[in-house]
Design a protein around this motif. Structure first.
Motif, mmCIF file in Angstrom:
data_model
loop_
_atom_site.group_PDB
_atom_site.id
_atom_site.type_symbol
_atom_site.label_atom_id
_atom_site.label_comp_id
_atom_site.label_asym_id
_atom_site.label_seq_id
_atom_site.Cartn_x
_atom_site.Cartn_y
_atom_site.Cartn_z
ATOM 1 N N ILE A 33 0.554 -1.090 -0.080
ATOM 2 C CA ILE A 33 0.004 0.060 0.054
ATOM 3 C C ILE A 33 0.828 1.167 0.018
ATOM 4 N N ALA A 34 2.201 1.071 0.750
ATOM 5 C CA ALA A 34 2.980 2.325 0.456
ATOM 6 C C ALA A 34 3.154 3.065 -1.103
ATOM 7 N N PHE A 35 3.143 1.865 -2.006
ATOM 8 C CA PHE A 35 3.387 2.240 -3.308
ATOM 9 C C PHE A 35 2.278 2.566 -4.288
ATOM 10 N N LEU A 36 0.839 2.660 -3.500
ATOM 11 C CA LEU A 36 -0.277 3.166 -4.201
ATOM 12 C C LEU A 36 -0.181 4.242 -5.027
ATOM 13 N N PRO A 37 0.405 5.433 -4.433
ATOM 14 C CA PRO A 37 0.736 6.544 -5.207
ATOM 15 C C PRO A 37 1.535 6.375 -6.317
ATOM 16 N N LEU A 38 2.344 5.453 -6.499
ATOM 17 C CA LEU A 38 2.968 5.309 -7.846
ATOM 18 C C LEU A 38 1.954 4.894 -8.821
ATOM 19 N N PHE A 150 -4.170 12.539 -9.002
ATOM 20 C CA PHE A 150 -4.019 11.186 -8.797
ATOM 21 C C PHE A 150 -3.121 10.685 -7.816
ATOM 22 N N VAL A 151 -2.023 11.339 -7.443
ATOM 23 C CA VAL A 151 -0.869 10.925 -6.732
ATOM 24 C C VAL A 151 -1.445 11.420 -5.168
ATOM 25 N N ILE A 152 -1.979 12.589 -5.105
ATOM 26 C CA ILE A 152 -2.289 13.128 -3.696
ATOM 27 C C ILE A 152 -3.534 12.265 -3.177
ATOM 28 N N VAL A 153 -4.461 11.990 -4.229
ATOM 29 C CA VAL A 153 -5.596 11.007 -3.606
ATOM 30 C C VAL A 153 -5.038 9.849 -3.141
ATOM 31 N N ARG A 154 -4.228 9.142 -3.858
ATOM 32 C CA ARG A 154 -3.921 7.825 -3.416
ATOM 33 C C ARG A 154 -2.915 7.901 -2.213
ATOM 34 N N ALA A 155 -2.192 8.635 -1.979
ATOM 35 C CA ALA A 155 -1.562 9.015 -0.953
ATOM 36 C C ALA A 155 -2.404 8.984 0.223
ATOM 37 N N LEU A 156 -3.395 10.042 0.070
ATOM 38 C CA LEU A 156 -4.399 10.408 1.234
ATOM 39 C C LEU A 156 -5.241 8.956 1.764
ATOM 40 N N CYS A 157 -5.410 8.177 0.454
ATOM 41 C CA CYS A 157 -6.092 7.114 0.601
ATOM 42 C C CYS A 157 -5.495 5.724 1.413
ATOM 43 N N GLY A 158 -4.088 5.845 1.321
ATOM 44 C CA GLY A 158 -3.213 4.969 2.015
ATOM 45 C C GLY A 158 -3.272 5.236 3.308
ATOM 46 N N LEU A 159 -3.058 6.656 3.580
ATOM 47 C CA LEU A 159 -3.270 7.045 5.261
ATOM 48 C C LEU A 159 -4.395 6.713 5.944
ATOM 49 N N TYR A 189 3.491 9.722 3.264
ATOM 50 C CA TYR A 189 3.497 11.147 3.656
ATOM 51 C C TYR A 189 4.351 11.768 2.547
ATOM 52 N N ILE A 190 5.770 11.179 2.091
ATOM 53 C CA ILE A 190 6.428 11.733 1.360
ATOM 54 C C ILE A 190 5.844 11.902 -0.204
ATOM 55 N N SER A 191 4.994 10.889 -0.440
ATOM 56 C CA SER A 191 4.347 10.974 -1.750
ATOM 57 C C SER A 191 3.398 12.368 -1.615
ATOM 58 N N LEU A 192 2.764 12.381 -0.760
ATOM 59 C CA LEU A 192 1.683 13.465 -0.417
ATOM 60 C C LEU A 192 2.044 14.894 -0.402
ATOM 61 N N ILE A 193 3.280 14.927 0.000
ATOM 62 C CA ILE A 193 4.257 16.304 0.259
ATOM 63 C C ILE A 193 4.390 16.502 -1.117
ATOM 64 N N ILE A 194 5.274 15.715 -1.888
ATOM 65 C CA ILE A 194 5.761 15.769 -3.264
ATOM 66 C C ILE A 194 4.727 15.998 -4.001
ATOM 67 N N GLY A 195 3.645 15.342 -4.024
ATOM 68 C CA GLY A 195 2.465 15.614 -5.089
ATOM 69 C C GLY A 195 1.885 17.055 -4.580
ATOM 70 N N ALA A 196 1.416 17.399 -3.352
ATOM 71 C CA ALA A 196 0.789 18.594 -3.236
ATOM 72 C C ALA A 196 2.093 19.898 -3.607
ATOM 73 N N GLY A 197 3.380 19.567 -3.100
ATOM 74 C CA GLY A 197 4.238 20.618 -3.437
ATOM 75 C C GLY A 197 4.472 20.875 -4.963
ATOM 76 N N SER A 198 4.610 19.866 -5.733
ATOM 77 C CA SER A 198 4.626 20.142 -7.270
ATOM 78 C C SER A 198 3.304 20.640 -7.576
ATOM 79 N N GLY A 199 2.097 20.398 -7.225
ATOM 80 C CA GLY A 199 1.012 21.112 -7.706
ATOM 81 C C GLY A 199 0.858 22.288 -7.305
#
Length: 267
Positions: A33-38, A150-159, A189-199
């Motif tokens: 599940i850690a790699f769901l954002p991928l 798509f990245v942000i939502v999947r990171a939040l879903c995992g958390l 958390y890193i996926s969420l931060i990178i996704g949100a930061g990029s956006g």
């Protein structure tokens, strides 16, 4: 090597992208599940590439429909199945036990179909409003923000799947997350931060509004699952991804028009 196996398991579980066949070990399966954002990264990259290649060569309607089909093709409608099950359960207004039974029922109910139609129309309306804009710059910003979503939502879903109580102690989601360790959480958390930061770098206003909208929905989702089902399940996780993606997209579409209107007033 172990990291690659965990990624391959994640893609095998959450997408229809072909992966090498090997024996799954519990310790790898429970970190997938850690790699769901991928999967979200893959969907977002394909959407961006398709829009960039098709912009100016294809009508906005055609591009919008293709962009809407890409996540379904990559995931195989995996999350939409959960969305329909939960839509049926929520519309039944039954007690907790009966609602969980409805979600397990393999038959498609009328409310599931109605919910899917409403969801599809809302999603398409928001997406077409981006691809059919007169301003190519605003449209590109909107599609990029949509893709990052798509990245942000999947990171939040995992958390949320990790931290929220589980409705079924023997369910698939509980088995995937009950031993989630620091590694799994930090990757999400890193996926969420990178996704949100990029956006926020690409389009600060639109991404900020979309993030607020999705975070507000996440709080509502938490309350809804606890009240109606006693916690989250695999189906509610799919429901969350679909709803959060739609809300994120609608917020992006609305933001693009606000930005265009503001720019028009200035000039």
């Amino acid at each position: 090597m172990r990291l690659l196996k965990q990624m391959a398991i994640a893609f095998s579980m959450y997408s229809r992208i072909p992966m090498p066949i090997f024996e799954w070990e519990d310790k790898d399966y429970k970190k997938a599940i850690a790699f769901l954002p991928l999967i979200g990264v893959v969907i977002g990259c394909i959407c961006t590439a398709v829009y960039w290649l098709g912009q100016g060569h294809q009508p906005g309607v055609a591009l919008g429909l293709i962009l809407a089909l890409i996540p379904i093709a990559i995931t195989g409608g995996f999350h939409l199945d959960g969305f329909m099950d939960v839509s049926d359960a929520l519309s039944s207004y039954q007690n907790r036990e009966k609602s969980l039974e409805i979600m397990k029922d393999p038959h498609i109910g009328a409310f599931a179909v109605i919910g899917l139609i409403k969801y599809g129309l809302c999603f398409l309306a928001a997406l077409l409003s981006l691809t059919m804009q007169d301003s190519s710059i605003s449209a590109l910003q909107g599609v990029l923000a949509y893709s990052i979503g798509f990245v942000i939502v999947r990171a939040l879903c995992g958390l949320t799947s990790i931290y929220l109580p589980k409705a079924k102690k023997d369910g698939m989601l509980n088995n995937e997350t009950k031993e989630a360790d620091f590694f799994v959480k930090i990757i999400l958390y890193i996926s969420l931060i990178i996704g949100a930061g990029s956006g926020l770098i690409i389009w600060p206003i639109g991404t900020f509004i979309a993030l607020i909208a999705v975070l507000c929905y996440t709080l509502h989702y938490s309350y809804l699952c606890k009240k109606r089902f006693g916690g989250v399940t695999g189906d509610t996780a799919g429901y969350y991804i679909c709803m959060a993606e739609c809300i994120y997209l609608v917020a992006v579409a609305v933001s693009s028009y606000i930005t265009d209107a503001y720019s028009f007033c200035l000039f």
